[in-house]
Design a protein around this motif. Structure first.
Motif, PDB file in Angstrom:
ATOM      1  N   ARG A 167     -59.666-117.888 -29.553  1.00  0.00           N
ATOM      2  CA  ARG A 167     -58.951-117.543 -30.928  1.00  0.00           C
ATOM      3  C   ARG A 167     -59.418-116.132 -31.538  1.00  0.00           C
ATOM      4  O   ARG A 167     -60.526-115.952 -31.184  1.00  0.00           O
ATOM      5  N   PRO A 203     -47.185-128.100 -33.620  1.00  0.00           N
ATOM      6  CA  PRO A 203     -47.683-126.914 -33.309  1.00  0.00           C
ATOM      7  C   PRO A 203     -46.829-126.018 -32.447  1.00  0.00           C
ATOM      8  O   PRO A 203     -47.062-125.637 -31.421  1.00  0.00           O
ATOM      9  N   ASP A 220     -49.941-123.545 -37.448  1.00  0.00           N
ATOM     10  CA  ASP A 220     -50.936-124.228 -37.820  1.00  0.00           C
ATOM     11  C   ASP A 220     -50.448-125.555 -38.494  1.00  0.00           C
ATOM     12  O   ASP A 220     -50.534-125.568 -39.645  1.00  0.00           O
ATOM     13  N   THR A 225     -56.318-118.320 -40.807  1.00  0.00           N
ATOM     14  CA  THR A 225     -54.825-118.170 -40.315  1.00  0.00           C
ATOM     15  C   THR A 225     -54.246-116.827 -40.707  1.00  0.00           C
ATOM     16  O   THR A 225     -54.623-115.998 -41.734  1.00  0.00           O
ATOM     17  N   LYS A 246     -58.796-124.427 -32.876  1.00  0.00           N
ATOM     18  CA  LYS A 246     -59.353-124.541 -34.349  1.00  0.00           C
ATOM     19  C   LYS A 246     -60.719-124.645 -34.527  1.00  0.00           C
ATOM     20  O   LYS A 246     -61.531-123.918 -35.280  1.00  0.00           O
ATOM     21  N   LEU A 301     -54.264-127.230 -30.159  1.00  0.00           N
ATOM     22  CA  LEU A 301     -54.333-126.487 -31.337  1.00  0.00           C
ATOM     23  C   LEU A 301     -55.856-127.000 -31.820  1.00  0.00           C
ATOM     24  O   LEU A 301     -56.578-125.912 -32.490  1.00  0.00           O
ATOM     25  N   ILE A 332     -52.240-119.355 -36.048  1.00  0.00           N
ATOM     26  CA  ILE A 332     -53.339-118.670 -35.367  1.00  0.00           C
ATOM     27  C   ILE A 332     -52.942-118.042 -34.330  1.00  0.00           C
ATOM     28  O   ILE A 332     -51.919-118.342 -33.703  1.00  0.00           O
TER      29      ILE A 332
END
Length: 372
Positions: free
Chosen positions: A167, A211, A206, A172, A129, A125, A189
């Motif tokens: 991503r 997660p 998120d 988000t 991010k 995660l 996400i």
């Protein structure tokens, strides 16, 4: 078998007459705790109708986390197969593993070192991010029963395929999920990737402490006969197994019925196309029974509702049988006087959401309690 499923509050929301559905959807929850009792319900669409798998966290220790898996999977008209499995995930793998062992298999290993099971790791995660991309390993379903013993071949790790994930966007997105019987928007996400032309899309909560994968599609050779595997988390429930949490659930249901006379309950589970209650319903039945014990002058109508899959006649009959099953459990197991409970089935005639999405159908499958 397919995988994927703040204060612990059990808010049974008054949708419709007392709270517009749009208002309920606007509520936001930001975290889902990883604790014993966490239950993640995933819906999978089939031609016969949606079936739900239930993943329940049964223990959280210093070294590992234990997850129980339950599902009734349709195998043909009027036929389903019941599955009960268990997985143990190492705590160190929740931190940095990049292998997402999303598929629960009857012959699979209980412990798969280097993997996660109901979500990705904290490191995955964070990479998505902070850097916008990462690699994620999976094993297609047809190979998921291989052993995790690396001293033998072939073993599970021999079948790993690596997706390069990127991503989608930078912020988000809200994902609507029923959390403790309240329709909320969880921040997530979205990512997509590929492996030699096979595609993957995931929606990840998120929350670095937990997660969860809220939805995914792996379009891989051998993953499913229809060319892909598409799952959506539709319900999450937890009470963290504390006396205070149980008391909170009772208080909130009692307040809802006292003030609004109607409560929507999603956290009751039935076998596929059946009125047989699954054991995961027990804690909610106990909450309903305790509310009735606290209020001996109350009488409740138990109303069953379905989605729009199958015929009007079939759904009407099924919803009535499901409402009757709840009454039978409350009377027989929890010793509630039969005269205090009535039942009704409304089938698909009173939808609360749309029936052309898997999550909408999940919210239409529900029980409502009405104080008389």
């Amino acid at each position: 078998m397919h995988t994927l499923t703040p204060s612990p509050r059990f808010a049974l929301t008054i949708l419709g007459a007392l709270m517009p559905f749009a208002a309920a959807r606007a509520q936001a929850a930001t975290t889902v705790p990883l604790c014993p009792s966490l239950r993640v319900v995933t819906a999978i669409a089939r031609a016969e109708g949606d079936y739900e798998s239930i993943k329940t966290v049964t223990a959280v220790g210093a070294a590992d986390v234990t997850i129980a898996y339950s599902a009734q999977v349709p195998k043909g008209p009027g036929v389903f197969r019941s599955f009960q499995m268990r997985r143990t995930v190492l705590r160190r793998d929740l931190e940095d593993a990049r292998f997402y062992a999303h598929y629960f298999h009857t012959r699979g290993s209980v412990t798969i070192p280097g993997s996660t099971a109901i979500g990705v790791s904290r490191a995955v995660l964070r990479a998505l991010k902070n850097g916008g991309s990462t690699e994620l390993d999976i094993v297609p379903g047809g190979s998921a029963g291989a052993p995790s013993d690396t001293t033998t071949h072939p073993n599970l790790y021999d079948y790993l395929v690596t997706y390069r994930l990127s991503r989608i966007g930078t912020g988000t997105v809200p994902v609507t999920v029923v959390v403790n019987d309240t329709v909320v928007a969880l921040p997530a996400i979205r990512v997509r990737g590929d492996y030699m032309g096979d595609k993957a899309e995931l929606t990840i909560l998120d929350n670095e402490d937990n997660p969860l994968t809220l939805g995914y599609r792996f379009d891989t050779g051998g993953e499913a006969t229809d060319g892909g595997l598409d799952l959506q988390v539709v319900k999450i429930a937890y009470d963290c197994k504390t006396p205070a949490a149980q008391a909170d659930r009772v208080t909130l249901l009692e307040r809802t019925l006292r003030e609004g006379r109607r409560a929507v309950v999603y956290d009751l589970y039935f076998d596929f196309n059946s009125a047989d209650l699954r054991h995961e319903s027990d804690s909610t039945l106990n909450v309903i029974a305790e509310v009735l014990r606290r209020n001996p002058d109350w009488k409740l109508s138990i109303e069953g509702h379905t989605d729009a899959v199958a015929s009007d006649k079939y759904n009407l009959e099924l919803s009535g049988r499901r409402a009757a099953a709840v009454k039978t459990a409350l009377v027989g197991t929890f010793r509630i006087a039969e005269g205090r409970l009535t039942t009704a089935g409304y089938g698909e005639s009173r939808p609360q959401d749309r029936n052309d999405t898997i999550e909408g159908r999940a919210r239409n499958r529900r029980v409502e309690l009405v104080r008389q």
